[in-house]
Design a protein around this motif. Structure first.
Motif, mmCIF file in Angstrom:
data_model
loop_
_atom_site.group_PDB
_atom_site.id
_atom_site.type_symbol
_atom_site.label_atom_id
_atom_site.label_comp_id
_atom_site.label_asym_id
_atom_site.label_seq_id
_atom_site.Cartn_x
_atom_site.Cartn_y
_atom_site.Cartn_z
ATOM 1 N N GLN A 31 6.451 -25.111 65.425
ATOM 2 C CA GLN A 31 5.946 -25.107 64.053
ATOM 3 C C GLN A 31 4.890 -24.025 63.874
ATOM 4 N N SER A 32 4.000 -23.898 64.851
ATOM 5 C CA SER A 32 2.952 -22.883 64.773
ATOM 6 C C SER A 32 3.542 -21.479 64.807
ATOM 7 N N LEU A 33 4.525 -21.266 65.670
ATOM 8 C CA LEU A 33 5.169 -19.963 65.753
ATOM 9 C C LEU A 33 5.894 -19.636 64.456
ATOM 10 N N ALA A 37 5.109 -16.535 61.864
ATOM 11 C CA ALA A 37 6.128 -15.547 61.529
ATOM 12 C C ALA A 37 6.506 -15.571 60.050
ATOM 13 N N HIS A 38 6.329 -16.710 59.396
ATOM 14 C CA HIS A 38 6.719 -16.869 57.991
ATOM 15 C C HIS A 38 5.564 -17.450 57.182
ATOM 16 N N PRO A 39 4.495 -16.696 56.984
ATOM 17 C CA PRO A 39 3.354 -17.245 56.249
ATOM 18 C C PRO A 39 3.751 -17.606 54.816
ATOM 19 N N GLY A 40 3.263 -18.727 54.351
ATOM 20 C CA GLY A 40 3.543 -19.156 52.993
ATOM 21 C C GLY A 40 4.831 -19.930 52.841
#
Length: 93
Positions: A31-33, A37-40
């Motif tokens: 989830q953190s990764l 990689a996909h902010p927002g």
């Protein structure tokens, strides 16, 4: 992921600080990764889906329509399939 860190690959070195956190489960790590990689981008968790009352309304609506079809299919094929057992593809062999 651990291989990348041990082998000092660029990917492993990039995420090493995140992976080194104690007590970080693989789900939380993924989830953190993903968030990095996909902010927002919204993260949907199974818990939030399971606790959504609208899912029950949708399921009930379609169950009313599909249950008679399942019974008819079982009658024609002389089977006792539950809804999750019905094949989704036709075997053409």
């Amino acid at each position: 992921m651990a291989e990348g860190i041990e082998n000092n690959t660029p990917c492993g070195l990039l995420w090493a600080p995140l992976c080194a956190q104690p007590g970080l489960s693989s789900d939380k790590l993924e989830q953190s990764l993903f968030r990095a990689a996909h902010p927002g981008f919204p993260i949907l968790l199974l818990k939030s889906i399971a606790n959504n009352a609208e899912i029950d309304v949708i399921w009930e609506k379609w169950q009313e329509k599909l249950e008679p079809l399942r019974e008819q299919l079982n009658s024609i094929l002389k089977t006792t399939w539950e809804d999750w057992e019905i094949p989704r593809e036709v075997d053409t062999t």
